[in-house]
Design a protein around this motif. Structure first.
Motif, mmCIF file in Angstrom:
data_model
loop_
_atom_site.group_PDB
_atom_site.id
_atom_site.type_symbol
_atom_site.label_atom_id
_atom_site.label_comp_id
_atom_site.label_asym_id
_atom_site.label_seq_id
_atom_site.Cartn_x
_atom_site.Cartn_y
_atom_site.Cartn_z
ATOM 1 N N SER A 121 4.067 41.102 -29.896
ATOM 2 C CA SER A 121 3.748 40.236 -28.757
ATOM 3 C C SER A 121 2.269 39.862 -28.772
ATOM 4 O O SER A 121 1.402 40.673 -29.120
ATOM 5 C CB SER A 121 4.103 40.930 -27.438
ATOM 6 O OG SER A 121 3.311 42.087 -27.285
ATOM 7 N N HIS A 122 2.014 38.626 -28.401
ATOM 8 C CA HIS A 122 0.652 38.116 -28.336
ATOM 9 C C HIS A 122 0.637 37.052 -27.230
ATOM 10 O O HIS A 122 1.493 36.174 -27.206
ATOM 11 C CB HIS A 122 0.248 37.507 -29.690
ATOM 12 C CG HIS A 122 -1.197 37.146 -29.769
ATOM 13 N ND1 HIS A 122 -1.703 35.981 -29.261
ATOM 14 C CD2 HIS A 122 -2.256 37.809 -30.304
ATOM 15 C CE1 HIS A 122 -3.015 35.936 -29.470
ATOM 16 N NE2 HIS A 122 -3.367 37.044 -30.111
ATOM 17 N N ARG A 123 -0.350 37.171 -26.347
ATOM 18 C CA ARG A 123 -0.380 36.250 -25.206
ATOM 19 C C ARG A 123 -0.529 34.787 -25.644
ATOM 20 O O ARG A 123 -0.062 33.883 -24.966
ATOM 21 C CB ARG A 123 -1.548 36.599 -24.273
ATOM 22 C CG ARG A 123 -1.365 37.906 -23.520
ATOM 23 C CD ARG A 123 -2.656 38.300 -22.800
ATOM 24 N NE ARG A 123 -2.621 39.696 -22.378
ATOM 25 C CZ ARG A 123 -2.410 40.073 -21.118
ATOM 26 N NH1 ARG A 123 -2.204 39.187 -20.175
ATOM 27 N NH2 ARG A 123 -2.414 41.349 -20.808
ATOM 28 N N TYR A 166 -5.711 39.667 -25.867
ATOM 29 C CA TYR A 166 -4.556 38.809 -26.130
ATOM 30 C C TYR A 166 -3.472 39.478 -26.991
ATOM 31 O O TYR A 166 -2.333 39.051 -27.004
ATOM 32 C CB TYR A 166 -5.016 37.518 -26.819
ATOM 33 C CG TYR A 166 -5.740 36.574 -25.882
ATOM 34 C CD1 TYR A 166 -5.037 35.744 -25.020
ATOM 35 C CD2 TYR A 166 -7.130 36.548 -25.847
ATOM 36 C CE1 TYR A 166 -5.700 34.896 -24.144
ATOM 37 C CE2 TYR A 166 -7.799 35.708 -24.986
ATOM 38 C CZ TYR A 166 -7.087 34.885 -24.127
ATOM 39 O OH TYR A 166 -7.727 34.059 -23.254
#
Lengths: 69, 169
Positions: free
Chosen positions: B40-42, B58
């Motif tokens: 996951s990465h913003r 992030y």
């Protein structure tokens, strides 16, 4: 029956050095042309003394036939 | 006010970048269709990104190919910068410092790459040369035989192929 002899040396880069004997006059060059398709690929032709002698052996060197592959 | 700046090494060859990231202990992982959903990465990740074990606000800092260069994407303030190294021995360093390290390792990898490609090119040229000589040999033999010569093949003192063609007239 006279013998015609051609010695071909294939250089490391694919060029050919050819030496003939037993041919009369220009016939040595004609024989080489028939054999190697010389047009546009001969870089050096050295005619020996024998070349000019009639009814004797003729020796011709055709060197460095670049691009003959 | 004046300033002197140094730009980061242009990372243009993916293979070299992966090698450099390995060398500095950044544990690079290529994002593929199969692992895209597991990270996951913003800001979002795309297939082809190269993850590092460095993270910030992030998510994992990663390289993305932009134009012809791989660019490190990260939080500009490096908020919550950390290393997600399983061994946890490596401390987080500032992005500038990290890129310098990667740049040095990339240069080493690139020099190795140049040496390897030069060797491959040398091998290729040598194979071409041998093929050219062999083709010349075969053509000469075939033509000589078709014109009534007998062919004897030898090798001279320089190791060159010598064909002795004879015929009676």
């Amino acid at each position: 029956m006279p013998e015609q002899k051609i010695t071909l040396t294939i250089n490391d880069d694919g060029a050919i050095t050819a030496k003939t004997s037993g041919f009369k006059g220009e016939s040595c060059l004609e024989a080489l042309d028939e054999l190697l398709n010389l047009e546009g690929v001969v870089s050096n032709v050295k005619k020996t003394d024998e070349y000019h002698q009639e009814q004797t052996q003729h020796t011709n060197r055709v060197q460095s036939l670049k691009g003959k592959s | 006010m004046s300033a002197v700046i140094k730009t980061v090494t242009p990372f243009v060859i993916e293979e070299m970048l992966m090698e450099a990231l390995q060398a500095v202990g950044a544990e690079p992982v290529k994002i593929t269709v199969s692992n895209l959903q597991t990270v996951s990465h913003r800001g979002g990740l795309v297939v082809g990104d190269i993850l590092t074990n460095r993270s910030d606000y992030y998510g994992p800092q990663h390289f993305r190919l932009e134009g012809d260069r791989w660019i490190l994407r990260h939080d500009s303030s490096e908020m919550n910068g950390r290393i997600s190294n399983r061994l946890a021995e490596k401390h987080y360093s500032r992005v500038g410092r990290f890129l310098e390290e990667v740049g040095s390792a990339y240069e080493v990898a690139y020099q190795g790459y140049l040496a390897r490609t030069a060797e491959q090119e040398r091998i290729r040229l040598e194979e071409e040369r041998k093929a050219r000589v062999e083709a010349t040999r075969q053509q000469a033999i075939a033509k000589a035989r078709s014109q009534g010569y007998s062919v004897k093949e030898t090798t001279n003192s320089k190791g060159q192929i010598q064909l002795v063609l004879t015929r009676m007239v």
